[in-house]
Design an enzyme around this catalytic site. Structure first.
Site, PDB file in Angstrom:
ATOM      1  N   THR A   8      -0.155  -9.608  -4.583  1.00 57.94           N
ATOM      2  CA  THR A   8      -1.383  -9.235  -5.548  1.00 57.94           C
ATOM      3  C   THR A   8      -1.598  -7.960  -5.383  1.00 57.94           C
ATOM      4  O   THR A   8      -2.555  -7.339  -6.234  1.00 57.94           O
ATOM      5  CB  THR A   8      -2.707 -10.234  -5.038  1.00 57.94           C
ATOM      6  N   ARG A  26     -11.926 -11.108   2.253  1.00 56.14           N
ATOM      7  CA  ARG A  26     -12.915 -10.319   2.625  1.00 56.14           C
ATOM      8  C   ARG A  26     -14.406 -10.511   1.853  1.00 56.14           C
ATOM      9  O   ARG A  26     -15.382 -10.267   2.487  1.00 56.14           O
ATOM     10  CB  ARG A  26     -12.638  -8.712   2.168  1.00 56.14           C
ATOM     11  N   LYS A  50       4.644 -14.692   5.802  1.00 55.28           N
ATOM     12  CA  LYS A  50       5.664 -14.112   4.816  1.00 55.28           C
ATOM     13  C   LYS A  50       7.021 -13.714   5.407  1.00 55.28           C
ATOM     14  O   LYS A  50       7.344 -12.586   5.352  1.00 55.28           O
ATOM     15  CB  LYS A  50       4.640 -12.871   4.078  1.00 55.28           C
ATOM     16  N   ASP A  78       0.152 -17.473   7.460  1.00 53.71           N
ATOM     17  CA  ASP A  78       0.536 -16.512   6.329  1.00 53.71           C
ATOM     18  C   ASP A  78       1.588 -15.433   7.078  1.00 53.71           C
ATOM     19  O   ASP A  78       1.067 -14.330   7.398  1.00 53.71           O
ATOM     20  CB  ASP A  78      -0.663 -15.943   5.671  1.00 53.71           C
ATOM     21  N   ASP A 108      13.661 -12.898   6.065  1.00 59.02           N
ATOM     22  CA  ASP A 108      14.824 -12.060   6.884  1.00 59.02           C
ATOM     23  C   ASP A 108      16.256 -13.082   6.524  1.00 59.02           C
ATOM     24  O   ASP A 108      16.170 -13.711   5.538  1.00 59.02           O
ATOM     25  CB  ASP A 108      14.561 -12.383   8.449  1.00 59.02           C
ATOM     26  N   LYS A 144      -6.933 -19.588   7.028  1.00 59.75           N
ATOM     27  CA  LYS A 144      -5.715 -18.837   7.082  1.00 59.75           C
ATOM     28  C   LYS A 144      -5.506 -17.824   8.172  1.00 59.75           C
ATOM     29  O   LYS A 144      -6.289 -16.942   8.283  1.00 59.75           O
ATOM     30  CB  LYS A 144      -5.473 -18.138   5.742  1.00 59.75           C
TER      31      LYS A 144
HETATM   32  O1  C5P Z   1      -9.768 -10.117   1.711  1.00 54.69           O
HETATM   33  P1  C5P Z   1      -8.718 -10.744   0.397  1.00 54.69           P
HETATM   34  O2  C5P Z   1      -9.363 -11.568  -0.156  1.00 54.69           O
HETATM   35  O3  C5P Z   1      -8.137  -9.671  -0.430  1.00 54.69           O
HETATM   36  O4  C5P Z   1      -7.640 -11.616   1.265  1.00 54.69           O
HETATM   37  C1  C5P Z   1      -6.302 -12.114   0.597  1.00 54.69           C
HETATM   38  C2  C5P Z   1      -5.480 -12.700   2.002  1.00 54.69           C
HETATM   39  O5  C5P Z   1      -4.338 -13.252   1.104  1.00 54.69           O
HETATM   40  C3  C5P Z   1      -4.844 -11.372   2.842  1.00 54.69           C
HETATM   41  O6  C5P Z   1      -4.981 -12.155   4.132  1.00 54.69           O
HETATM   42  C4  C5P Z   1      -3.579 -11.351   2.248  1.00 54.69           C
HETATM   43  O7  C5P Z   1      -2.717 -10.983   3.489  1.00 54.69           O
HETATM   44  C5  C5P Z   1      -3.438 -12.528   1.607  1.00 54.69           C
HETATM   45  N1  C5P Z   1      -2.144 -12.635   0.540  1.00 54.69           N
HETATM   46  C6  C5P Z   1      -2.329 -11.862  -0.624  1.00 54.69           C
HETATM   47  N2  C5P Z   1      -1.367 -11.701  -1.577  1.00 54.69           N
HETATM   48  C7  C5P Z   1      -0.264 -12.471  -1.436  1.00 54.69           C
HETATM   49  C8  C5P Z   1      -0.100 -13.319  -0.376  1.00 54.69           C
HETATM   50  C9  C5P Z   1      -1.003 -13.455   0.498  1.00 54.69           C
HETATM   51  O8  C5P Z   1      -3.315 -11.002  -0.652  1.00 54.69           O
HETATM   52  N3  C5P Z   1       0.528 -12.561  -2.296  1.00 54.69           N
END
Ligand code: C5P
Length: 222
Positions: free
Chosen positions: A110, A200, A56, A54, A59, A28
């Site tokens: 999330t 992460r 998102k 990603d 617009d 991603k």
């Molecule tokens: O590091 P972590 O596991 O929290 O990363 C989650 C990834 O998913 C991040 O790149 C974040 O931008 C993405 N994301 C998210 N919630 C969403 C859509 C995408 O955390 N609803």
């Protein structure tokens, strides 16, 4: 599994992509890398595994359609837009991307708790997520992004054929970081996720390959 390559440089992204390509299905590329490097961020990792871009997008429909058409030229597999952009915007994204990939509509982030939603004048997640999911699917989105606690309601709202993607996944004992609504990998799959996005817990681990393998092993055992 999707690994979120949320790193600052192309070299770090390339290194992680090369190391993790055999362990995960998707790479991603998100706002950090794309803002810094644009399409080169996609090109830097695309040789290793399919790319999930990603961005998102949110617009007016014409702008989103034209941006999605440029993404189609990049050869990515998945592109995110916000379902809250509305049905006309989601339709425009699907049209713009065409055969160039699959649109995933993000329902509610999330990181957002109900009090955060209230602060922005929005209804609670349980109220708005199924409605956003239905809206996006009716507008032609073949997949959705939602938080782990929303999976069961979203699956019920849209049926079995829609791809459900969930971030906010944390192995037992891992830090939630800034994610508010989280689940373990096996918990998310049990609730109906087709694809887990994990950043992460893998990319900041001392040994990212071992961290990805441990998650895959947890999933295989579930
Ligand atoms: O590091 P972590 O596991 O929290 O990363 C989650 C990834 O998913 C991040 O790149 C974040 O931008 C993405 N994301 C998210 N919630 C969403 C859509 C995408 O955390 N609803």
């Amino acid at each position: 599994m999707v690994v979120a390559l949320d790193v600052a440089t192309l070299d770090e992204a390339r290194e992680l992509a090369a190391a993790l390509a055999g362990e995960v299905g998707w790479l991603k590329v998100g706002l950090e890398l794309f803002t810094a490097y644009g399409p080169d961020a996609v090109r830097a990792v695309a040789d290793h595994a399919p790319v999930f871009l990603d961005l998102k997008l949110h617009d007016i429909p014409t702008t989103v359609e034209r941006a999605a058409a440029r993404v189609a030229d990049l050869g990515v597999g998945l592109l995110t837009v916000h379902a809250s952009g509305g049905p006309v915007m989601v339709e425009a994204a699907v049209r713009g991307l065409g055969d160039g990939g699959e649109v995933l509509a993000v329902t509610v982030l999330t990181s957002m708790r109900d009090e955060d939603l209230a602060a922005t004048g929005q209804p609670a997640a349980a109220t708005q997520v199924p409605a956003l999911a239905r809206l996006a699917v009716e507008a032609g989105a073949p997949g959705l992004v939602c938080a782990p606690p929303d999976l069961v309601a979203v699956r019920e709202a849209v049926g079995p054929s829609i791809r459900l993607v969930t971030p906010g996944v944390r192995p037992a004992g891992a830090s939630a970081d800034d994610q508010a609504r989280v689940a373990t990998p096996s918990g998310a799959v049990a609730d109906g996720a087709d694809l887990l996005v994990i950043g992460r817990p893998i990319t900041r681990a001392d040994d990212p390959v071992a961290a990805a393998r441990a998650i895959a092993a947890e999933l295989a055992g579930s």
